[in-house]
Design a protein around this motif. Structure first.
Motif, short mmCIF file in Angstrom:
data_model
loop_
_atom_site.label_atom_id
_atom_site.label_comp_id
_atom_site.label_asym_id
_atom_site.label_seq_id
_atom_site.Cartn_x
_atom_site.Cartn_y
_atom_site.Cartn_z
N ALA A 2 0.83 -1.20 0.00
CA ALA A 2 0.00 0.00 0.00
C ALA A 2 0.87 1.25 0.00
O ALA A 2 1.92 1.26 0.62
CB ALA A 2 -0.88 0.01 1.24
N GLN A 3 0.42 2.23 -0.74
CA GLN A 3 1.11 3.51 -0.71
C GLN A 3 0.82 4.22 0.60
O GLN A 3 -0.18 3.99 1.25
CB GLN A 3 0.60 4.38 -1.87
N THR A 4 1.77 5.07 0.99
CA THR A 4 1.57 5.83 2.22
C THR A 4 0.39 6.79 2.04
O THR A 4 0.31 7.51 1.06
CB THR A 4 2.83 6.65 2.51
N ALA A 5 -0.52 6.75 3.00
CA ALA A 5 -1.67 7.65 2.92
C ALA A 5 -1.65 8.56 4.14
O ALA A 5 -2.07 8.18 5.21
CB ALA A 5 -2.95 6.85 2.90
N ALA A 7 -2.35 12.27 6.22
CA ALA A 7 -3.49 13.16 6.33
C ALA A 7 -3.26 14.43 5.54
O ALA A 7 -2.58 15.33 5.99
CB ALA A 7 -3.73 13.49 7.80
N LEU A 15 -10.33 8.32 0.13
CA LEU A 15 -10.43 7.29 1.18
C LEU A 15 -11.88 6.90 1.39
O LEU A 15 -12.21 5.72 1.51
CB LEU A 15 -9.82 7.81 2.49
#
Lengths: 298, 256
Positions: A2-5, A7, A15
Motif C-alpha cells: 500500500a502507498q503511504t496515505a 493526512a 479514502l
C-alpha cells in the motif's frame, strides 16, 4: 504494498470513496433496531451468565454465600415487624398489616434496586465495554435479571409471611407470575434509561436515592393506600393513583391477600400495569439503543 | 494504489477524544471553588478532554500485518480501540470490513470469580455459543498454563499473580478467529515459555485473519511479524511505510 496515505486534503475524498467501493462499514454506525434486537438475542447466554456472575461475585466473599439471598429479605421483614408490629402496633384499619407492609416493601425494593444498579450498569463496567464487543444493552438487562432473582427469593419469604399472618391460599396467587413479569419489563426499561442517563450525567447517581425515596412515599409502601383517597382529591389523586409502583404494589396485595382496600378496580389496575410496562419498557430500550455507540467514551 | 488489493480498514481523518472525570487538583476541589465555577459558567475542571488521536488517515489491506509504534501516550492503544469500534470517533471516520476484534491483555474480567468461570464469561462476551464455549474451555485453560502448578482454574482470579491473570486473559482473547485482529502489547505478557507459545498463536491467528495490527514497544516482535509500520507521535502519524525505514527514523527520533 500500500502507498503511504498521510493526512492531507487530497486523499480525504478518495479514502471515503475507497471504503464505499469495497463495502466497508463505518465503525461508529448504529445498527438498526431490529438488527440490534437480533444481536442482543444472540447474546442471551452472555446476559444470563453475567447476571449469575454478578450474584456470585457479590456474595462470593461472604461465609454464608447464597443463603443471603433469602436472609436479606427475611431480615428486612423482621425490621418492619419489630417497628410497626411490636413497638408501634400500627394497623391502619387493615388486617394482617405486616403482610400488607412487606408486600409493599419487597415490590418497591425490586424497582428501587434495579434503578440503583442500572444507573451504574455502564459507568461501572467501563473496562468490559472498552475491551469487548457486545450489545451494551446486555449490561442493564443482566442487572434487571439479578434483581429478578432477588425478588423471587423475596417472594418465598413473603409467601411464608402471608401464610403465617393467616391468609388462605387461593387461585389468585397465580397472578404473582404475570405481575412480576410486567414489573420486570417496566424495571428493564427504567434500568436501560438510567444506564444511559448515568453514563451521560455522572452526577445523577447522587440524586437517585432521593428520587427513589420520594417515589416510595408516593407509592403507599409504609401506610395503607386509603390515606391517599382520604386526603387527596382532583388532579393530585389522579396523579398518585397513576403511579406505576402503586399499581404493581396494589396488584400484588390484591393477589396475595383477601379484603385489601384498593386504589381502583382490579381491571383498571391491570390495564394500567400493562400500559406502564409496555411504554416504559419499549421507550427505555429505544432510548438506550440510540446511544449505543457512545458508551465507550466515558 | 492497486485496485486488486482489498482494503480491510480505512481511517479517514479520524479524531478520538476521551472525557476524563474527577481529575481535579486539590486546590479546585472545594465546595466553594465548585460553586464559583457554576456561577461563572466555566467548564468544570473535573471534566477534562484528552484529544488522543488527531486526524489519522491510512488504508490497510488484506494480508498485511501492520505495526503501530510510538512513545508512551502517543495514542496507539486509543487508535486500536477506535478501529475496533469500542471508542467513538469524534470527527472523521473509520471504516472496517466485518467486526475488528481487539486482543488486549486488559480485558476486564471478574476478579471474584474462578478462572474457569471467567473463561466461560469471556468467551460468551466475544459472542461464542455455549456449545463452542464448552468445547474450548479446557483448551484455553491448558494453553494459559495456569494449572501448571496445581489446580488454579477453580480459584478466584484475585488470587492469581499478575502474570497468571494476564496469561489467562490473552488465552481467552486468542481463542476466537478474527477477520481483523488488533493486538495490544499482548506478546509482552508472561514468562519466556509462554511468550514463545503466544507468539506462535499470533502467527496462526494472522494466517487466518485478514489483517493484523500490532501495538508493541518491542522492536524485535514488530520486525518479526510486521512488514509495514505506522509511527504515531502525540496523536498524529509521523511515518507510514516499510518496517525497516520507519523503525530507522523512529530510533533516530528516540535517541534525541
Amino acid at each position: 504494498m500500500a502507498q503511504t496515505a498521510v493526512a492531507d486534503t487530497g486523499t480525504k475524498k478518495s479514502l471515503r470513496e475507497l471504503a464505499r467501493r469495497h463495502g466497508l462499514s463505518s465503525a461508529g454506525a448504529l445498527p438498526s433496531l431490529p438488527n440490534y434486537t437480533r444481536q442482543l438475542w444472540s447474546y442471551r447466554h452472555f446476559i444470563a451468565a453475567y447476571a449469575n456472575a454478578r450474584v456470585t461475585s457479590a456474595l462470593g466473599k461472604t461465609r454464608l454465600g447464597m443463603v443471603w439471598q433469602v436472609l436479606t429479605p427475611l431480615i428486612n421483614a423482621a425490621v418492619y415487624y419489630v417497628i410497626f408490629g411490636v413497638i408501634l402496633g400500627t394497623r391502619g384499619g387493615i388486617d394482617n398489616f405486616i403482610a400488607y407492609l412487606c408486600t409493599g416493601v419487597f415490590i418497591y425494593g425490586f424497582t428501587q434496586n434495579t434503578v440503583q444498579a442500572g444507573i451504574q450498569a455502564i459507568t461501572g463496567n467501563m473496562g468490559l465495554i472498552r475491551a469487548l464487543h457486545f450489545p451494551r444493552a446486555s449490561l442493564p438487562i443482566s442487572v434487571t435479571l439479578v434483581e429478578v432473582r432477588n425478588v423471587l427469593a423475596s417472594m418465598v419469604v413473603l409467601i411464608a409471611i402471608v401464610l403465617f399472618d393467616g391468609e388462605p391460599i387461593t387461585v389468585e396467587w397465580l397472578l404473582i407470575i404475570p405481575i412480576l413479569l410486567l414489573q420486570a419489563m417496566f424495571n428493564a426499561g427504567l434500568a436501560l434509561g438510567a444506564a444511559r442517563l448515568g453514563a451521560k450525567i455522572t452526577d445523577l447517581k447522587q440524586l437517585v436515592p432521593f428520587v427513589m425515596r420520594f417515589w416510595m412515599y408516593g407509592s403507599a409502601v409504609l401506610y395503607p393506600v386509603t390515606r391517599f383517597t382520604d386526603a387527596l382529591h382532583g388532579w393530585k389523586l389522579t396523579l398518585v393513583e397513576a403511579n406505576p409502583l402503586l399499581v404493581f404494589i396494589e396488584l400484588m396485595r390484591h393477589a396475595l391477600m383477601e379484603d385489601v382496600p384498593l386504589a381502583g378496580t382490579p381491571t383498571r389496575l391491570w390495564i394500567e400495569a400493562v400500559v406502564w410496562a409496555i411504554v416504559v419498557g419499549v421507550s427505555g430500550y429505544v432510548y438506550f439503543w440510540r446511544g449505543e455507540k457512545g458508551y465507550g467514551r466515558g | 494504489m492497486a485496485d486488486s488489493e482489498v482494503p480491510t480498514v480505512i481511517a479517514d481523518d479520524a479524531h478520538v477524544v476521551y472525557r476524563v472525570y474527577g481529575s481535579n487538583t486539590s486546590a479546585s476541589n472545594t465546595p466553594l471553588a465548585s460553586f464559583k465555577r457554576i456561577i461563572t459558567g466555566k467548564r468544570p475542571s473535573a471534566v477534562r478532554e484528552v484529544h488522543a488521536v488527531k486526524g489519522v488517515s491510512f488504508a490497510a489491506y488484506r494480508g498485511e500485518a501492520i505495526g503501530l509504534i510510538g512513545s508512551n501516550g502517543s495514542g496507539k492503544s486509543t487508535l486500536l480501540r477506535a478501529i475496533a469500534g469500542l471508542l467513538p470517533v469524534e470527527r472523521g471516520a473509520i471504516y472496517a470490513a466485518g467486526q475488528p476484534s481487539l486482543l488486549g491483555v486488559n480485558a476486564a474480567l471478574m476478579n471474584d470469580l474462578s478462572g474457569e468461570r471467567n473463561v466461560v464469561l469471556g468467551c460468551l462476551a466475544m459472542g461464542m455459543s455455549p456449545a463452542e464455549v464448552r468445547a474450548q474451555t479446557d483448551d484455553i485453560i491448558k494453553f494459559s498454563g495456569i494449572n501448571d502448578r496445581g489446580d488454579f482454574s477453580s480459584l478466584p482470579m484475585r488470587t492469581y499473580s499478575s502474570g497468571m491473570s494476564a496469561r489467562l486473559r490473552f488465552s481467552i482473547a486468542a481463542a476466537k478467529k478474527h477477520d481483523v485482529l488488533l493486538i495490544d502489547e499482548a506478546l509482552a505478557t508472561g514468562d519466556a515459555k509462554f511468550r514463545r507459545r503466544s507468539e506462535q498463536r499470533v502467527r496462526d491467528l494472522r494466517a487466518e485473519a485478514g489483517t493484523v495490527f500490532l501495538v508493541s514497544h518491542s522492536e524485535q516482535s514488530i520486525r518479526d511479524t510486521c512488514e509495514r509500520c505506522i509511527w504515531l507521535e502525540s496523536g498524529t502519524i509521523r511515518g507510514d511505510g516499510p518496517t525497516e525505514e520507519v523503525l530507522k527514523e523512529y530510533e533516530a527520533f528516540m535517541r534525541k
